[in-house]
Design a protein around this motif. Structure first.
Motif, PDB file in Angstrom:
ATOM      1  N   GLY A   1     -40.200 -19.618  54.435  1.00  0.00           N
ATOM      2  CA  GLY A   1     -39.666 -18.379  53.879  1.00  0.00           C
ATOM      3  C   GLY A   1     -38.289 -18.599  53.284  1.00  0.00           C
ATOM      4  O   GLY A   1     -37.923 -19.704  52.882  1.00  0.00           O
ATOM      5  N   GLY A   2     -37.524 -17.526  53.308  1.00  0.00           N
ATOM      6  CA  GLY A   2     -36.253 -17.503  52.580  1.00  0.00           C
ATOM      7  C   GLY A   2     -36.526 -16.787  51.274  1.00  0.00           C
ATOM      8  O   GLY A   2     -37.532 -17.068  50.598  1.00  0.00           O
TER       9      GLY A   2
ATOM     10  N   ALA B   1     -35.097 -17.859  60.025  1.00  0.00           N
ATOM     11  CA  ALA B   1     -35.124 -16.402  60.204  1.00  0.00           C
ATOM     12  C   ALA B   1     -35.966 -16.083  61.430  1.00  0.00           C
ATOM     13  O   ALA B   1     -37.017 -16.690  61.645  1.00  0.00           O
ATOM     14  CB  ALA B   1     -35.725 -15.727  58.973  1.00  0.00           C
TER      15      ALA B   1
ATOM     16  N   ASP C   1     -39.964 -10.150  47.261  1.00  0.00           N
ATOM     17  CA  ASP C   1     -39.818 -11.446  46.571  1.00  0.00           C
ATOM     18  C   ASP C   1     -40.990 -11.675  45.617  1.00  0.00           C
ATOM     19  O   ASP C   1     -40.818 -12.183  44.506  1.00  0.00           O
ATOM     20  CB  ASP C   1     -39.759 -12.586  47.598  1.00  0.00           C
ATOM     21  CG  ASP C   1     -38.607 -12.404  48.575  1.00  0.00           C
ATOM     22  OD1 ASP C   1     -37.564 -11.866  48.169  1.00  0.00           O
ATOM     23  OD2 ASP C   1     -38.766 -12.783  49.758  1.00  0.00           O
TER      24      ASP C   1
ATOM     25  N   ILE D   1     -35.418  -8.540  60.383  1.00  0.00           N
ATOM     26  CA  ILE D   1     -35.127  -9.974  60.186  1.00  0.00           C
ATOM     27  C   ILE D   1     -33.701 -10.295  60.592  1.00  0.00           C
ATOM     28  O   ILE D   1     -32.768  -9.575  60.226  1.00  0.00           O
ATOM     29  CB  ILE D   1     -35.331 -10.360  58.696  1.00  0.00           C
ATOM     30  CG1 ILE D   1     -36.756 -10.036  58.236  1.00  0.00           C
ATOM     31  CG2 ILE D   1     -34.993 -11.820  58.461  1.00  0.00           C
ATOM     32  CD1 ILE D   1     -37.054 -10.370  56.779  1.00  0.00           C
TER      33      ILE D   1
ATOM     34  N   ILE E   1     -38.077 -13.166  62.833  1.00  0.00           N
ATOM     35  CA  ILE E   1     -38.674 -11.954  62.258  1.00  0.00           C
ATOM     36  C   ILE E   1     -39.550 -11.263  63.300  1.00  0.00           C
ATOM     37  O   ILE E   1     -40.429 -11.894  63.900  1.00  0.00           O
ATOM     38  CB  ILE E   1     -39.527 -12.306  61.013  1.00  0.00           C
ATOM     39  CG1 ILE E   1     -38.655 -13.035  59.979  1.00  0.00           C
ATOM     40  CG2 ILE E   1     -40.163 -11.049  60.413  1.00  0.00           C
ATOM     41  CD1 ILE E   1     -39.360 -13.417  58.696  1.00  0.00           C
TER      42      ILE E   1
ATOM     43  N   ALA F   1     -44.701 -15.234  54.823  1.00  0.00           N
ATOM     44  CA  ALA F   1     -43.868 -15.028  53.635  1.00  0.00           C
ATOM     45  C   ALA F   1     -44.476 -15.772  52.448  1.00  0.00           C
ATOM     46  O   ALA F   1     -45.403 -15.264  51.801  1.00  0.00           O
ATOM     47  CB  ALA F   1     -42.447 -15.471  53.932  1.00  0.00           C
TER      48      ALA F   1
ATOM     49  N   THR G   1     -43.261  -8.801  54.873  1.00  0.00           N
ATOM     50  CA  THR G   1     -42.317  -9.883  54.550  1.00  0.00           C
ATOM     51  C   THR G   1     -42.685 -10.490  53.187  1.00  0.00           C
ATOM     52  O   THR G   1     -43.849 -10.780  52.944  1.00  0.00           O
ATOM     53  CB  THR G   1     -42.382 -10.998  55.631  1.00  0.00           C
ATOM     54  OG1 THR G   1     -42.379 -10.391  56.904  1.00  0.00           O
ATOM     55  CG2 THR G   1     -41.211 -11.953  55.510  1.00  0.00           C
TER      56      THR G   1
ATOM     57  N   ASN H   1     -39.388 -17.928  48.607  1.00  0.00           N
ATOM     58  CA  ASN H   1     -40.509 -17.015  48.322  1.00  0.00           C
ATOM     59  C   ASN H   1     -40.574 -16.690  46.830  1.00  0.00           C
ATOM     60  O   ASN H   1     -41.650 -16.656  46.236  1.00  0.00           O
ATOM     61  CB  ASN H   1     -40.351 -15.704  49.107  1.00  0.00           C
ATOM     62  CG  ASN H   1     -40.376 -15.917  50.609  1.00  0.00           C
ATOM     63  OD1 ASN H   1     -40.911 -16.906  51.092  1.00  0.00           O
ATOM     64  ND2 ASN H   1     -39.794 -14.979  51.355  1.00  0.00           N
TER      65      ASN H   1
ATOM     66  N   GLU I   1     -28.530 -15.057  49.841  1.00  0.00           N
ATOM     67  CA  GLU I   1     -28.648 -15.793  51.114  1.00  0.00           C
ATOM     68  C   GLU I   1     -28.053 -17.195  51.023  1.00  0.00           C
ATOM     69  O   GLU I   1     -28.333 -18.035  51.867  1.00  0.00           O
ATOM     70  CB  GLU I   1     -30.128 -15.878  51.538  1.00  0.00           C
ATOM     71  CG  GLU I   1     -30.689 -14.529  51.959  1.00  0.00           C
ATOM     72  CD  GLU I   1     -32.110 -14.608  52.513  1.00  0.00           C
ATOM     73  OE1 GLU I   1     -32.809 -15.622  52.303  1.00  0.00           O
ATOM     74  OE2 GLU I   1     -32.507 -13.629  53.159  1.00  0.00           O
TER      75      GLU I   1
ATOM     76  N   ASN J   1     -35.818 -20.940  54.160  1.00  0.00           N
ATOM     77  CA  ASN J   1     -35.763 -20.695  55.602  1.00  0.00           C
ATOM     78  C   ASN J   1     -37.062 -21.083  56.277  1.00  0.00           C
ATOM     79  O   ASN J   1     -38.140 -20.951  55.686  1.00  0.00           O
ATOM     80  CB  ASN J   1     -35.557 -19.201  55.908  1.00  0.00           C
ATOM     81  CG  ASN J   1     -34.174 -18.710  55.538  1.00  0.00           C
ATOM     82  OD1 ASN J   1     -33.215 -19.479  55.516  1.00  0.00           O
ATOM     83  ND2 ASN J   1     -34.069 -17.427  55.246  1.00  0.00           N
TER      84      ASN J   1
HETATM   85  O1  RIB Z   1     -37.689 -11.556  51.948  1.00  0.00           O
HETATM   86  C1  RIB Z   1     -38.258 -12.133  53.082  1.00  0.00           C
HETATM   87  C2  RIB Z   1     -37.450 -13.295  53.571  1.00  0.00           C
HETATM   88  O2  RIB Z   1     -36.200 -12.830  54.040  1.00  0.00           O
HETATM   89  C3  RIB Z   1     -38.036 -14.042  54.749  1.00  0.00           C
HETATM   90  O3  RIB Z   1     -38.927 -15.061  54.350  1.00  0.00           O
HETATM   91  C4  RIB Z   1     -36.809 -14.521  55.507  1.00  0.00           C
HETATM   92  O4  RIB Z   1     -36.656 -15.903  55.528  1.00  0.00           O
HETATM   93  C5  RIB Z   1     -35.625 -13.824  54.858  1.00  0.00           C
HETATM   94  O5  RIB Z   1     -34.926 -14.648  54.039  1.00  0.00           O
END
Ligand code: RIB
Length: 312
Positions: free
Chosen positions: A44-45, A99, A261, A111, A101, A297, A257, A49, A144, A17
Motif C-alpha cells: 500500500g501507500g 500502515a 487512489d 489508518i 489499518i 490496497a 482502502t 496505490n 506521505e 507502505n
Molecule cells: O489510501 C490508502 C493508503 O493509505 C493505504 O494503502 C495506506 O498505506 C495509507 O497510505
C-alpha cells in the motif's frame, strides 16, 4: 492539461507502505483493548496505490520514492507486476513505511502511518529524480513523503503538470505552493480544510453544500482543475465555467482502502489517454467501485479491461 498528453511521461513521487490490515468488529477506542478477527499484509501507500492504478490503466508510469533495503521486495514486485518503472526508487538503511489499518465489516477503515523510508528523501535525490522529466510531463503527489515543497517548486520550474492529492490532510499542506497544482484531487474533508485555510469566510455547514465548496475552491485556485469526491454522493468536477457531476456505482463495500487512489489514477490516466472529462470521471468511479468490492490496497485495483467489461 490538454496538449500533447499522449507523449507525456507520468511520475508518481510518493509513499510505499506495507499495510497490516486487521479485521475488527469496531475501531479500537481510547483505553480499550480489542482482538482482531484476522490480519493480512498488503502492499500500500497512497503513492504506490496510485502508481498501480496508472500502470493497470495502461499508462507508462514511473514511481519515485524511498523504501528500506531489507523489507521492500514485495513493494517493488507489486509495482513491477503492474508495469510500473521502479528504477527511481531509492533503497535506504532503514525500514520501509508501514500502515496499521483497522477494517470493519461494513468496509470502513482507519489508518495509522509510520513514515519510515518515505520520510528520508533528500533534496539531492528529489532534484536528480526530476532531471529525468521535462516540460509537459505529469507529476502526481500525495502527502506521505518529505521534501514536498521542494519537489513542487522544482517540478513547476521544469514546466511539469502537477496533480496534487493532499491526503492525508495535515498542517504540512499549508506550506505547499498549492497554486502550482494543475489538478487538485480532494475529498470533502480535504476540500473543507482548504476552504477554511484560504478565506475569512464562514465554512460552517459547507460539508452539506458541496457545490458551494467547489465554487470556493475554484475561486481560490482558478488555475486548477478540481475533482471533489463526496463518498456515497459521487464526485464533482470544476474548471473555469465547466462543471460535471458523477454519481457512484453502488457495490457492497468490502474494503474502502485505496478507493481514492484508484480514482486518482484512473481519472488522470483517462484524460492522458484522450477521454473527455465526463468519460474520465465515469471510468474513475467505476474503477474505484470495483476496488471497494475487494480486500486490500494495491491488490484491489482493477485493470482497464476489467473496468471496461464490468457491468455495474
Ligand atoms: O489510501 C490508502 C493508503 O493509505 C493505504 O494503502 C495506506 O498505506 C495509507 O497510505
Amino acid at each position: 492539461m490538454e496538449q500533447d498528453k499522449k507523449d507525456a511521461k507520468v511520475l508518481v513521487f510518493g509513499s510505499l507502505n506495507i499495510d497490516y490490515v486487521y479485521q475488527v468488529d469496531h475501531f479500537v477506542q481510547a483505553g480499550e483493548t480489542i482482538s482482531s478477527r484476522s490480519m493480512q499484509t498488503f502492499c500500500g501507500g497512497k503513492g504506490l496505490n496510485q502508481s498501480i492504478a496508472f500502470g493497470k490503466s495502461g499508462v507508462d508510469i514511473w514511481h519515485a520514492g524511498a523504501v528500506g533495503k531489507g523489507d521492500s521486495r514485495m513493494l517493488l514486485d507489486a509495482l513491477e507486476r503492474a508495469g510500473v518503472h521502479t528504477e527511481l526508487i531509492r533503497k535506504k538503511d532503514c525500514s520501509s513505511g508501514h500502515a496499521i489499518i483497522q477494517n470493519t465489516p461494513d468496509g470502513e477503515n482507519c489508518i495509522m502511518l509510520y513514515g519510515g523510508a518515505n520520510q528520508e528523501i533528500t533534496r539531492e535525490e528529489a532534484e536528480e529524480t526530476l532531471q529525468h522529466f521535462r516540460e509537459g510531463d505529469y507529476l502526481v503527489l500525495q502527502n506521505e513523503i518529505n521534501q514536498m515543497p521542494y519537489i513542487m517548486e522544482q517540478a513547476h520550474k521544469r514546466g511539469m503538470r502537477i496533480v496534487l492529492n493532499p491526503s492525508p490532510m495535515d498542517e504540512k499542506i499549508a506550506q505547499l505552493p498549492l497554486e502550482y497544482a494543475d489538478c487538485l484531487m480532494l475529498n470533502e474533508v480535504e476540500g473543507l480544510a482548504l476552504c477554511e485555510a484560504g478565506s475569512g469566510q464562514e465554512t460552517e455547514n459547507l460539508l452539506e453544500k458541496p457545490e458551494e465548496m467547489l465554487a470556493r475552491l475554484l475561486k481560490r485556485f482558478p488555475q486548477s482543475r478540481i475533482v471533489l469526491t463526496l463518498g456515497k454522493n459521487g464526485a464533482l468536477f470544476g474548471f473555469g465555467e465547466e462543471r460535471y457531476k458523477q454519481p457512484v456505482f453502488k457495490v457492497k463495500a468490502v474494503d474502502t482502502t485505496a478507493a481514492g487512489d484508484t480514482y486518482t489514477g484512473f481519472f488522470i490516466s483517462s484524460l492522458i489517454r484522450g477521454y473527455s472529462v465526463p468519460e474520465a470521471l465515469r471510468t474513475a468511479a467505476k474503477a474505484s467501485a470495483i476496488a471497494v468490492g475487494r480486500n486490500g490496497a494495491g491488490v484491489s485495483i482493477p485493470t482497464r479491461e476489467e473496468v471496461e467489461q464490468a457491468q455495474l
